[in-house]
Design a protein around this motif. Structure first.
Motif, short mmCIF file in Angstrom:
data_model
loop_
_atom_site.label_atom_id
_atom_site.label_comp_id
_atom_site.label_asym_id
_atom_site.label_seq_id
_atom_site.Cartn_x
_atom_site.Cartn_y
_atom_site.Cartn_z
N GLY A 53 0.33 4.64 -0.55
CA GLY A 53 -0.45 5.88 -0.66
C GLY A 53 0.10 6.90 0.32
O GLY A 53 1.32 6.95 0.56
N GLN A 67 -1.82 -0.09 10.25
CA GLN A 67 -2.04 1.31 10.60
C GLN A 67 -3.35 1.47 11.38
O GLN A 67 -4.08 0.51 11.58
CB GLN A 67 -2.04 2.18 9.34
N VAL A 122 2.52 9.57 12.30
CA VAL A 122 2.71 8.13 12.57
C VAL A 122 3.95 7.55 11.90
O VAL A 122 4.33 6.41 12.16
CB VAL A 122 1.47 7.29 12.14
N CYS A 168 -3.47 8.66 13.44
CA CYS A 168 -2.79 9.96 13.63
C CYS A 168 -3.31 10.69 14.86
O CYS A 168 -2.54 11.19 15.68
CB CYS A 168 -2.98 10.81 12.38
N THR A 184 -0.06 -5.80 -6.35
CA THR A 184 -0.58 -6.46 -5.15
C THR A 184 -1.07 -7.88 -5.46
O THR A 184 -0.77 -8.82 -4.74
CB THR A 184 -1.74 -5.62 -4.54
N ASP A 231 -7.22 14.30 3.20
CA ASP A 231 -5.83 14.72 3.00
C ASP A 231 -5.72 15.64 1.78
O ASP A 231 -6.55 15.57 0.87
CB ASP A 231 -4.93 13.49 2.82
N GLY A 236 -6.28 2.52 10.79
CA GLY A 236 -7.61 2.19 10.28
C GLY A 236 -8.08 0.83 10.77
O GLY A 236 -9.27 0.52 10.75
N GLU A 237 -7.13 0.02 11.22
CA GLU A 237 -7.48 -1.32 11.70
C GLU A 237 -7.84 -1.28 13.18
O GLU A 237 -7.42 -0.39 13.91
CB GLU A 237 -6.29 -2.28 11.51
N GLY A 257 0.86 -1.19 0.00
CA GLY A 257 0.00 0.00 0.00
C GLY A 257 0.89 1.23 0.00
O GLY A 257 1.50 1.55 1.02
N SER A 312 -8.31 -4.42 4.65
CA SER A 312 -7.95 -4.98 3.34
C SER A 312 -7.71 -6.49 3.44
O SER A 312 -7.72 -7.19 2.43
CB SER A 312 -6.72 -4.28 2.76
N MET A 369 -1.96 -1.54 -5.97
CA MET A 369 -3.07 -2.15 -6.71
C MET A 369 -3.20 -1.53 -8.09
O MET A 369 -3.65 -2.18 -9.02
CB MET A 369 -4.40 -1.89 -5.97
N SER A 370 -2.85 -0.24 -8.20
CA SER A 370 -3.10 0.44 -9.48
C SER A 370 -1.83 1.14 -9.97
O SER A 370 -1.05 1.67 -9.18
CB SER A 370 -4.23 1.45 -9.33
#
Ligand code: NAD
Length: 337
Positions: free
Chosen positions: A11, A107, A304, A139, A54, A170, A109-110, A9, A91, A35-36
């Motif tokens: 980003g 991170q 972070v 954060c 990925t 962001d 989000g989990e 990831g 994910s 992924m992209s």
């Protein structure tokens, strides 16, 4: 031999962690996966990071875009001692990391329950030594822990109320809002309070959050009932000795998050990031000896990042002493002691 770190990831957080790892002398980036085949993928290749797709099914997209990859996530994991997962929340890569036998960091989000071990370099480095799976909290949570932990150590915390004014998204994101509204978080407490307790379980904290149309930073208004009496000077001294807390002054023209990010730009660090939590020195007030009020601002894209580097060092036992790891990370990132 430097430790081998992969980033899944690439980003907002992933690309910053990759650059921070590359700046350390005891670890290296062995791959980043995406992924992209977007502009970030192309820039990763230009920077010299080995790029991986990925999954197998996105490989043709990279081929079509003319972006060369070294293989898939599965192959990248074979090269790594540890993977930093900076993919969007849930994910679901834990089984892949378990299968590959690599250590992993997730991170904020989990959920804490994914690892049952959440990390903050100052508060619990030693608890994460040699750990297999660790989460670096969000954060906002990291921001609260940075200032609350020293208060708890020096004065004891009876209870905390933190009101968090959150950025909408962001700066690089043109999809999310609000763009002309203020959005209260109706859940009580907001998830940040319980999240702080994932690292500081004994701190009694309640959090309230609202989202506002800004992208620069989050702002926290914090009220702390201390157990022991303290003066404003003593509180400031406790934070001065703590890592990654930076003072700013309204009296010097720092009236808002706009000037804080101007300071970050003037410091000339990578991407103009501000890894520290900014506390208004002249916004710190103690009433009746034990009731503390303060304001702090959090650069959500980067606070972070040094915690991820220290978590890598703890999990791979590259350094047993948390203080030394913090100093090493900060020196490499240009954070003044
Ligand atoms: P991002 O959207 O900027 O980047 C996510 C990356 O993962 C991108 O490279 C994307 O290509 C890739 N990706 C997207 N969907 C995927 C999928 N299904 N499987 C694998 N890869 C996928 O996200 P971010 O802001 O960097 O957030 C990553 C994590 O960091 C989240 O847990 C988030 O909560 C946390 N976090 C974000 C911030 C912040 O302010 N942006 C701050 C602290 C923590």
């Amino acid at each position: 031999m430097p430790a081998k770190v992969a980033i899944n990831g690439y980003g907002t957080i992933g690309k910053r962690v990759a650059d921070a790892v590359a700046l350390q002398d005891d670890m290296e980036v062995v791959g980043v996966s995406k992924m992209s085949p977007n502009f970030e993928a192309r820039l990763a290749v230009e920077k010299g990071f080995p790029l991986y797709a990925t999954t197998k099914d996105v490989l043709p997209k990279f081929e079509k875009a003319g972006i060369k990859v070294h293989g898939t996530l599965e192959e990248m994991l074979k090269e790594a001692d540890l993977v930093v997962d900076a993919t969007p929340e849930e994910s679901g890569f834990k089984p892949a990391y378990e299968k590959a036998g690599v250590k992993a960091i997730w991170q904020g989000g989990e959920e804490h329950s994914l690892t049952n071990l959440s990390f903050n370099a100052a508060a619990n480095y030693a608890d994460c030594l040699g750990a297999k799976f660790v989460r670096v909290p969000s954060c906002n949570t990291t921001g609260l822990i940075r200032t609350l932990y020293p208060l708890d150590v020096h004065f004891g915390i009876d209870h905390v109320l933190a009101v968090m004014v959150r950025r909408a998204t962001d700066p690089g994101d043109s999809k999310k809002g609000p763009i002309n509204a203020i959005e209260p978080e109706l859940e009580m407490p907001s998830h940040h309070g319980p999240d702080v307790q994932s690292v500081l379980p004994k701190v009694d904290i309640h959090t309230i959050a609202v989202k506002v149309p800004t992208t620069l930073m989050h702002l926290h208004a914090v009220s702390v009932q201390l157990k022991k009496k303290a003066t404003e000077r003593e509180v400031l001294d406790a934070w001065r000795r703590a890592p990654r807390v930076k003072f700013v002054k309204g009296a010097e023209g720092v009236k808002s998050t706009a000037q804080i990010m101007e300071i970050a730009r003037d410091l000339g660090r990578l991407r103009s990031d501000l890894y520290e939590i900014a506390v208004w020195e002249d916004g710190v007030h103690v009433v009746n000896g034990t009731r503390l009020y303060y304001f702090q601002a959090v650069h959500q894209e980067s606070d972070v990042v040094p915690e991820n580097v220290d978590a890598i060092r703890a999990m791979l036992e590259l350094e047993k002493d948390g203080r030394k790891s913090i100093e090493k990370t900060d020196r490499a990132l240009g954070i003044a002691g």
